[in-house]
Scaffold this motif. Structure first.
Motif, PDB file in Angstrom:
ATOM      1  N   GLY A 169     -20.266  -5.793  -5.172  1.00 32.84           N
ATOM      2  CA  GLY A 169     -19.657  -4.701  -5.936  1.00 32.84           C
ATOM      3  C   GLY A 169     -18.206  -4.499  -5.548  1.00 32.84           C
ATOM      4  N   GLY A 170     -17.785  -5.064  -4.397  1.00 35.43           N
ATOM      5  CA  GLY A 170     -16.408  -4.888  -3.920  1.00 35.43           C
ATOM      6  C   GLY A 170     -16.358  -3.876  -2.782  1.00 35.43           C
ATOM      7  N   GLN A 171     -15.217  -3.838  -2.098  1.00 38.58           N
ATOM      8  CA  GLN A 171     -15.116  -2.997  -0.896  1.00 38.58           C
ATOM      9  C   GLN A 171     -15.283  -1.506  -1.198  1.00 38.58           C
ATOM     10  N   VAL A 223     -17.064  -0.123  -3.540  1.00 38.11           N
ATOM     11  CA  VAL A 223     -18.471   0.142  -3.871  1.00 38.11           C
ATOM     12  C   VAL A 223     -19.359  -0.034  -2.643  1.00 38.11           C
ATOM     13  N   GLU A 224     -19.025  -1.016  -1.785  1.00 35.68           N
ATOM     14  CA  GLU A 224     -19.925  -1.364  -0.696  1.00 35.68           C
ATOM     15  C   GLU A 224     -19.632  -0.580   0.585  1.00 35.68           C
ATOM     16  N   GLN A 225     -18.333  -0.349   0.896  1.00 36.38           N
ATOM     17  CA  GLN A 225     -18.006   0.301   2.168  1.00 36.38           C
ATOM     18  C   GLN A 225     -17.354   1.666   1.975  1.00 36.38           C
ATOM     19  N   THR A 226     -16.237   1.655   1.240  1.00 36.24           N
ATOM     20  CA  THR A 226     -15.443   2.874   1.114  1.00 36.24           C
ATOM     21  C   THR A 226     -16.246   3.971   0.432  1.00 36.24           C
ATOM     22  N   THR A 227     -17.348   3.583  -0.203  1.00 40.12           N
ATOM     23  CA  THR A 227     -18.245   4.566  -0.837  1.00 40.12           C
ATOM     24  C   THR A 227     -18.661   5.667   0.136  1.00 40.12           C
ATOM     25  N   HIS A 228     -18.793   5.341   1.445  1.00 37.49           N
ATOM     26  CA  HIS A 228     -19.107   6.385   2.432  1.00 37.49           C
ATOM     27  C   HIS A 228     -18.009   7.462   2.421  1.00 37.49           C
ATOM     28  N   LEU A 229     -16.741   7.031   2.281  1.00 32.21           N
ATOM     29  CA  LEU A 229     -15.634   7.999   2.313  1.00 32.21           C
ATOM     30  C   LEU A 229     -15.578   8.798   1.006  1.00 32.21           C
ATOM     31  N   ARG A 252     -13.408 -12.787  -6.093  1.00 37.57           N
ATOM     32  CA  ARG A 252     -13.439 -12.370  -4.695  1.00 37.57           C
ATOM     33  C   ARG A 252     -13.043 -10.907  -4.577  1.00 37.57           C
ATOM     34  N   VAL A 253     -13.551 -10.254  -3.556  1.00 35.39           N
ATOM     35  CA  VAL A 253     -13.207  -8.848  -3.286  1.00 35.39           C
ATOM     36  C   VAL A 253     -11.723  -8.765  -2.920  1.00 35.39           C
ATOM     37  N   PRO A 254     -10.981  -7.841  -3.530  1.00 33.90           N
ATOM     38  CA  PRO A 254      -9.554  -7.696  -3.206  1.00 33.90           C
ATOM     39  C   PRO A 254      -9.322  -7.524  -1.696  1.00 33.90           C
ATOM     40  N   LEU A 255      -8.125  -7.889  -1.253  1.00 35.98           N
ATOM     41  CA  LEU A 255      -7.820  -7.859   0.182  1.00 35.98           C
ATOM     42  C   LEU A 255      -7.493  -6.442   0.658  1.00 35.98           C
ATOM     43  N   ALA A 256      -6.867  -5.681  -0.225  1.00 34.56           N
ATOM     44  CA  ALA A 256      -6.470  -4.313   0.154  1.00 34.56           C
ATOM     45  C   ALA A 256      -6.353  -3.481  -1.114  1.00 34.56           C
ATOM     46  N   SER A 257      -6.544  -2.165  -0.968  1.00 32.08           N
ATOM     47  CA  SER A 257      -6.455  -1.311  -2.156  1.00 32.08           C
ATOM     48  C   SER A 257      -6.031   0.102  -1.767  1.00 32.08           C
ATOM     49  N   ALA A 258      -5.504   0.810  -2.749  1.00 34.33           N
ATOM     50  CA  ALA A 258      -5.119   2.212  -2.547  1.00 34.33           C
ATOM     51  C   ALA A 258      -5.562   3.005  -3.774  1.00 34.33           C
ATOM     52  N   ALA A 305      -7.244  20.002  -5.279  1.00 34.28           N
ATOM     53  CA  ALA A 305      -6.814  19.196  -4.125  1.00 34.28           C
ATOM     54  C   ALA A 305      -6.511  17.771  -4.586  1.00 34.28           C
ATOM     55  N   VAL A 306      -5.742  17.061  -3.761  1.00 32.58           N
ATOM     56  CA  VAL A 306      -5.435  15.662  -4.073  1.00 32.58           C
ATOM     57  C   VAL A 306      -5.820  14.804  -2.875  1.00 32.58           C
ATOM     58  N   GLY A 307      -5.892  13.493  -3.099  1.00 31.63           N
ATOM     59  CA  GLY A 307      -6.279  12.608  -2.012  1.00 31.63           C
ATOM     60  C   GLY A 307      -5.791  11.197  -2.221  1.00 31.63           C
ATOM     61  N   SER A 308      -5.907  10.448  -1.133  1.00 33.33           N
ATOM     62  CA  SER A 308      -5.522   9.051  -1.161  1.00 33.33           C
ATOM     63  C   SER A 308      -6.461   8.300  -0.224  1.00 33.33           C
ATOM     64  N   VAL A 309      -7.068   7.222  -0.721  1.00 34.42           N
ATOM     65  CA  VAL A 309      -8.023   6.471   0.101  1.00 34.42           C
ATOM     66  C   VAL A 309      -7.612   5.000   0.091  1.00 34.42           C
ATOM     67  N   VAL A 310      -7.338   4.453   1.276  1.00 39.83           N
ATOM     68  CA  VAL A 310      -6.923   3.048   1.354  1.00 39.83           C
ATOM     69  C   VAL A 310      -8.020   2.227   2.012  1.00 39.83           C
ATOM     70  N   SER A 311      -8.135   0.963   1.588  1.00 44.03           N
ATOM     71  CA  SER A 311      -9.132   0.049   2.144  1.00 44.03           C
ATOM     72  C   SER A 311      -8.461  -1.305   2.368  1.00 44.03           C
ATOM     73  N   ALA A 312      -8.879  -1.995   3.420  1.00 43.83           N
ATOM     74  CA  ALA A 312      -8.436  -3.381   3.634  1.00 43.83           C
ATOM     75  C   ALA A 312      -9.542  -4.100   4.381  1.00 43.83           C
ATOM     76  N   ARG A 313      -9.638  -5.435   4.130  1.00 41.17           N
ATOM     77  CA  ARG A 313     -10.729  -6.191   4.745  1.00 41.17           C
ATOM     78  C   ARG A 313     -10.205  -7.422   5.488  1.00 41.17           C
ATOM     79  N   VAL A 314      -8.936  -7.381   5.895  1.00 41.75           N
ATOM     80  CA  VAL A 314      -8.272  -8.595   6.399  1.00 41.75           C
ATOM     81  C   VAL A 314      -8.055  -8.572   7.911  1.00 41.75           C
ATOM     82  N   LEU A 315      -8.675  -7.641   8.628  1.00 43.23           N
ATOM     83  CA  LEU A 315      -8.397  -7.481  10.057  1.00 43.23           C
ATOM     84  C   LEU A 315      -9.429  -8.240  10.896  1.00 43.23           C
ATOM     85  N   PRO A 316      -9.095  -8.534  12.167  1.00 40.07           N
ATOM     86  CA  PRO A 316     -10.059  -9.241  13.008  1.00 40.07           C
ATOM     87  C   PRO A 316     -11.265  -8.368  13.371  1.00 40.07           C
TER      88      PRO A 316
END
Ligand SMILES: NC(=O)c1ccc[n+]([C@@H]2O[C@H](COP(=O)([O-])OP(=O)(O)OC[C@H]3O[C@@H](n4cnc5c(N)ncnc54)[C@H](O)[C@@H]3O)[C@@H](O)[C@H]2O)c1
Length: 326
Positions: A167-169, A171-177, A207-213, A222-233
């Motif tokens: 589903g992508g980052q 959907v799969e991970q950032t969904t918790h946030l 492929r799942v994108p490398l980074a997103s905002a 209220a407003v918000g900003s959520v960033v994700s990246a999957r390229v770290l060790p």
């Protein structure tokens, strides 16, 4: 004497291991059956829990006499399992995300609702003591700004980097946030995503994108900003920051069972670390609901669908805008 609860678990990978060890720690539960389509994996789990082994999860649901079942399979594997549970009237706890897409989850939500079935979804942050502390703090001072980060490595499981399977980052991970954002700030009224696509030809297509905002606006204003990246060790930062009148709240997950909360307000800065196991708390709440002892489930299928809709919209918004945002 309390009747023992008979449960099964479909999927015996990483997160199933956490649930199975929590379940094994309760003295009123019998894990009677496990399923996985990888034979060696299910054989190991069956032997560890003295349970029957199945290589087909639907077969487990249809054959066993259970009180509840756990679905701990990858996002693409949802649909037939939940349908089988609904047919049998069998309460289920499903790991997040509900599916790799939105249509499957929406269809299952309709079936669950029609059957009036008890369900729970694995948004485990909702069971954290530290999250309750934040809920109390924001109850009379609503957040104005949410900043979320999921900066991590690419999970090593074979299905993850393929967007059509995970589903992508978002959907799969950032969904918790996104789930925490809904819990602490309220419903999302508008969002927009830009992302960095994976390099063409590097592994499976889509492929799942490398980074997103993602930019968010909430019903509250209220407003918000959520960033994700999957390229770290390794995991760098997973958490949210909330700003409201006179306070900043930082909630970070170092690992499941290792969380830290820092609150800065008029009275100074206070930090608290928690090693509470939210998976065990989530499982206990669901078991108690199954046994009719209490109604402590914090995230039903229907509630999880609302979070899934936000994550799905974030993923689709990035995909529709492409690499340039055009
Ligand atoms: N709550 C959390 O924080 C958390 C953490 C990790 C993973 N998860 C979620 O749990 C799910 C599984 O993740 P994981 O890390 O355990 O993955 P995993 O790959 O380690 O385990 C999944 C298992 O399911 C099996 N499987 C696949 N299709 C199946 C099917 N149709 N029937 C039976 N078994 C099948 C695989 O063989 C594998 O053993 C994902 O949705 C993931 O997002 C949640």
């Amino acid at each position: 004497m309390t009747r023992r609860t008979r449960v099964g678990c479909v999927g015996t990978g990483f997160i199933a291991g956490k649930h199975l060890s929590a379940l094994a720690g309760f003295d009123d539960v019998d894990v009677v059956a496990v399923a996985d389509n990888v034979e060696e994996r299910v054989a190991a789990a069956a032997s560890a829990h003295d349970a029957r082994a199945y290589t087909d999860g639907v077969d487990l649901v249809e054959s066993e006499d259970l009180d509840a079942v756990w679905f701990c399979v990858p996002p693409f594997a949802h649909g037939a399992l939940e349908e089988a549970a609904v047919r049998r009237g069998l309460p289920f706890l499903v790991e997040k995300p509900l599916a790799h897409d939105y249509a499957t989850a929406e269809r299952i939500a309709g079936l669950v609702d029609g059957a009036g079935l008890l369900t729970a979804a694995g948004y485990h942050w909702r069971h954290l003591d530290l999250v309750h502390r934040v809920q109390q703090l924001v109850s009379d001072r609503p957040p104005l700004l949410l900043t979320g980060s999921w900066l991590d490595s690419t999970p090593p499981v074979p299905w993850w980097a393929h967007r059509g399977r995970s589903g992508g980052q978002q959907v799969e991970q950032t969904t918790h946030l996104f789930d925490l954002a809904r819990l602490l700030v309220g419903e999302v009224s508008d969002l927009s995503t830009v992302h960095v696509p994976a390099v063409a030809g590097d592994g499976p297509e889509d492929r799942v994108p490398l980074a997103s905002a993602v930019s968010l606006r909430f019903d509250s204003g209220a407003v918000g900003s959520v960033v994700s990246a999957r390229v770290l060790p390794a995991r760098h930062r997973v958490g949210v920051q909330l700003v409201g009148e006179g306070y900043v709240v930082d909630l970070v997950e170092r690992a499941i069972g290792d969380h830290e909360l820092t609150v800065t307000s008029e009275t100074g800065t206070v930090s608290e670390r928690s090693h509470q196991d939210p998976i065990a708390a989530e499982d206990r709440a669901f078991l108690d609901a199954v046994a009719g002892r209490s109604d402590g489930v914090r995230c039903s299928y229907a509630e999880a669908l609302r979070t899934h809709a936000v994550a799905w919209a974030a993923e689709r918004s990035g995909a529709s805008r492409g690499a340039t945002g055009a």
